[in-house]
Enzyme design. Structure first.
Site, PDB file in Angstrom:
ATOM      1  N   LYS A  34       0.821  -1.214   0.000  1.00  0.00           N
ATOM      2  CA  LYS A  34       0.000   0.000   0.000  1.00  0.00           C
ATOM      3  C   LYS A  34       0.856   1.265   0.000  1.00  0.00           C
ATOM      4  CE  LYS A  34      -4.346  -1.872   1.544  1.00  0.00           C
ATOM      5  NZ  LYS A  34      -4.042  -3.299   1.826  1.00  0.00           N
TER       6      LYS A  34
HETATM    7  C1  LIG Z   1      -4.740  -4.300   1.328  1.00  0.00           C
HETATM    8  C2  LIG Z   1      -3.983  -5.554   1.240  1.00  0.00           C
HETATM    9  C3  LIG Z   1      -4.316  -6.536   0.325  1.00  0.00           C
HETATM   10  C4  LIG Z   1      -5.520  -6.436  -0.589  1.00  0.00           C
HETATM   11  O1  LIG Z   1      -5.347  -5.442  -1.560  1.00  0.00           O
HETATM   12  P1  LIG Z   1      -6.653  -4.885  -2.310  1.00  0.00           P
HETATM   13  O2  LIG Z   1      -6.145  -3.813  -3.178  1.00  0.00           O
HETATM   14  O3  LIG Z   1      -7.549  -4.364  -1.229  1.00  0.00           O
HETATM   15  O4  LIG Z   1      -7.240  -6.026  -3.027  1.00  0.00           O
HETATM   16  C5  LIG Z   1      -3.526  -7.665   0.245  1.00  0.00           C
HETATM   17  N1  LIG Z   1      -2.478  -7.824   1.066  1.00  0.00           N
HETATM   18  C6  LIG Z   1      -2.128  -6.898   1.971  1.00  0.00           C
HETATM   19  C7  LIG Z   1      -0.961  -7.142   2.846  1.00  0.00           C
HETATM   20  C8  LIG Z   1      -2.858  -5.727   2.089  1.00  0.00           C
HETATM   21  O5  LIG Z   1      -2.509  -4.821   2.986  1.00  0.00           O
END
Ligand SMILES: *Cc1c(COP(=O)(O)O)cnc(C)c1O
Length: 454
Positions: free
Chosen positions: A110
């Site tokens: 993220k």
């Molecule tokens: C947010 C997140 C996801 C999922 O990603 P999306 O874009 O919401 O599908 C997967 N793995 C981790 C570690 C995350 O923080």
């Protein structure tokens, strides 16, 4: 090419510029912003990526969208500043790779989106001498990435809601030890409850003059940067220019995989998108049956950041395939299911399989995975069982979305050792935490927002 504008997936709001979509987050009709056109990248430009670094690729991909709104030199500065960490592509076996998107300041994928979005927002706000109040709900990793991405910025305040019992102590500390312009509230509820409270605040007429904005994966400013690493992986790994890659994306709110879909539409050679989910299997069921039913409440799985019973970005995917889904998940126009099935596969991975995968990947390949990446790796194994052709020579890239050290309890239980902390996670233990506790009650939340107006 005409100027790119951004329309709402609900079709009831006026089209806006990128700036407008970025600063608003969600459209006034509760829909999500989508670009009016997806620019194609020039083949020669893409061929050049093989010799380039991540920020170069990020610049090229984002410039294609932002050329009318962010000056080229400014964009260059922003990507250089945002992407100052490595993006390892770990070879596992045959032509199967794990892309580790976990080297940023909060050790989560993220960071890629949040850091760019923060810098883009700050770019526009600074110019306009304005302030924004960012509200965000997190199931763990978004919050720390957002907090980190906006921490210390003069024109932005951040409020993060998290479900008290669904984040790990370390995830919590990454948000609550910052202070300054970052406020954190623990909600006695689930992630979906937090998200619902945030959404309600955005639509609340009493809060319209509070300059609220969102930083969840619904913001277009987060989505576009998530197209970049698909180009990067392909450019580093493809044996020839038209070689197609299959990407396996562990998914929750579907922002990550939408980044991949955008990359594909920009001309990236993709064979298939494999969407791996945990036991919250509303999407694989939808893809198979064409009937969509959210999972309420969402199931608590090991891969906690993917405990989503109704992925917000699904409305964008449906839109991309010519359909319409509203924010509640109701489909008023069915997307082209046949094309969708041709382009993507979706598989659900149980907690038991997730645990077994962490153990096996380590034993067989010395591949260290945390629960989200393990859902991805397990998804690849399951997918391989369904395809008739020999996959040995084909290119597969599984996205690892968090650093294993963010999940020490699970890793210790399964592998009997403690993963080494990346620099970004060191020193958290000694720092003081600051956060509020609140019941799952919109009225309380609203009162808090009204009271904290500057
Ligand atoms: C947010 C997140 C996801 C999922 O990603 P999306 O874009 O919401 O599908 C997967 N793995 C981790 C570690 C995350 O923080």
């Amino acid at each position: 090419m005409d100027k790119i504008t951004y329309y709402s997936t609900n079709g009831q709001s006026p089209e806006v510029s990128f700036r407008g979509a970025l600063l608003k987050g969600q459209a006034p009709d509760y829909g999500l912003y989508m670009p009016s056109q997806i620019p194609a990248l020039d083949k020669n430009l893409m061929a050049g990526f093989a010799e380039q670094d991540y920020p170069d690729v990020a610049y090229a991909v984002l410039h294609a969208f932002l050329q009318d709104e962010v000056p080229a030199e400014r964009l260059r500065e922003l990507v250089d500043d945002a992407y100052d960490y490595p993006v390892p592509l770990e070879h596992v076996t045959d032509r199967k790779y794990v892309m580790r998107l976990d080297q940023g300041p909060t050790a989560s994928f993220k960071d890629f989106a949040a850091r760019m979005m923060g810098r883009l927002m700050n770019h526009f706000l600074e110019k306009e001498n304005r302030e924004l109040y960012i509200l965000t709900a997190t199931s763990g990793d978004t919050g720390s990435a957002i907090a980190n991405a906006f921490y210390g910025l003069d024109n932005i305040r951040v409020l993060i809601l998290f479900p008290e019992r669904e984040v790990t102590p370390r995830q919590r500390k990454q948000m609550t030890t910052l202070g300054k312009n970052v406020e954190v509230v623990a909600i006695d509820g689930k992630f979906d409850d937090c998200q619902a409270m945030v959404k309600k605040a955005f639509g609340d007429p009493d809060l319209q003059d509070h300059n609220l904005s969102s930083a969840n994966s619904i913001n277009i400013g987060r989505l576009l940067p998530q197209a970049v690493y698909y180009f990067y992986a392909w450019s580093q790994l493809a044996a020839k220019q038209d070689e197609k890659a299959t990407f396996v994306v562990p998914s929750g709110n579907f922002g990550d995989m939408m980044g991949g879909m955008i990359a594909w539409h920009m001309g990236l050679p993709v064979e298939k998108m494999v969407i791996a989910v945990n036991e919250n299997d509303e999407f694989p069921v939808f893809l198979e049956t064409g009937r969509y039913e959210k999972i309420v409440p969402s199931k608590n799985c090991l891969s906690s950041a993917m405990n989503v019973g109704h992925p917000s970005n699904l409305a964008r995917l449906v839109d991309l395939y010519g359909g319409r889904m509203d924010e509640k998940g109701a489909i008023s126009k069915q997307p082209d299911m046949a094309s969708m099935r041709k382009h993507m596969t979706s598989l659900s991975v149980s907690d038991e399989e997730t645990r077994a995968t962490i153990a096996e990947a380590w034993k067989q390949y010395q591949l260290l995975l945390e629960p989200h990446g393990a859902v991805g790796w397990a998804g690849l194994q399951k997918y391989l069982e369904t395809i008739p052709e020999d996959p040995t020579d084909k290119l597969f890239v599984v996205l690892e979305t968090a650093h294993p050290a963010k999940f020490p309890e699970q890793i210790r239980e399964i592998l009997q050792f403690d993963p080494e902390l990346p620099p970004a996670l060191q020193g958290l233990e000694e720092q003081e935490e600051h956060y509020l506790h609140m019941a799952h009650d919109y009225a309380l939340f609203k009162k808090h927002l009204m009271g904290s107006k500057k």
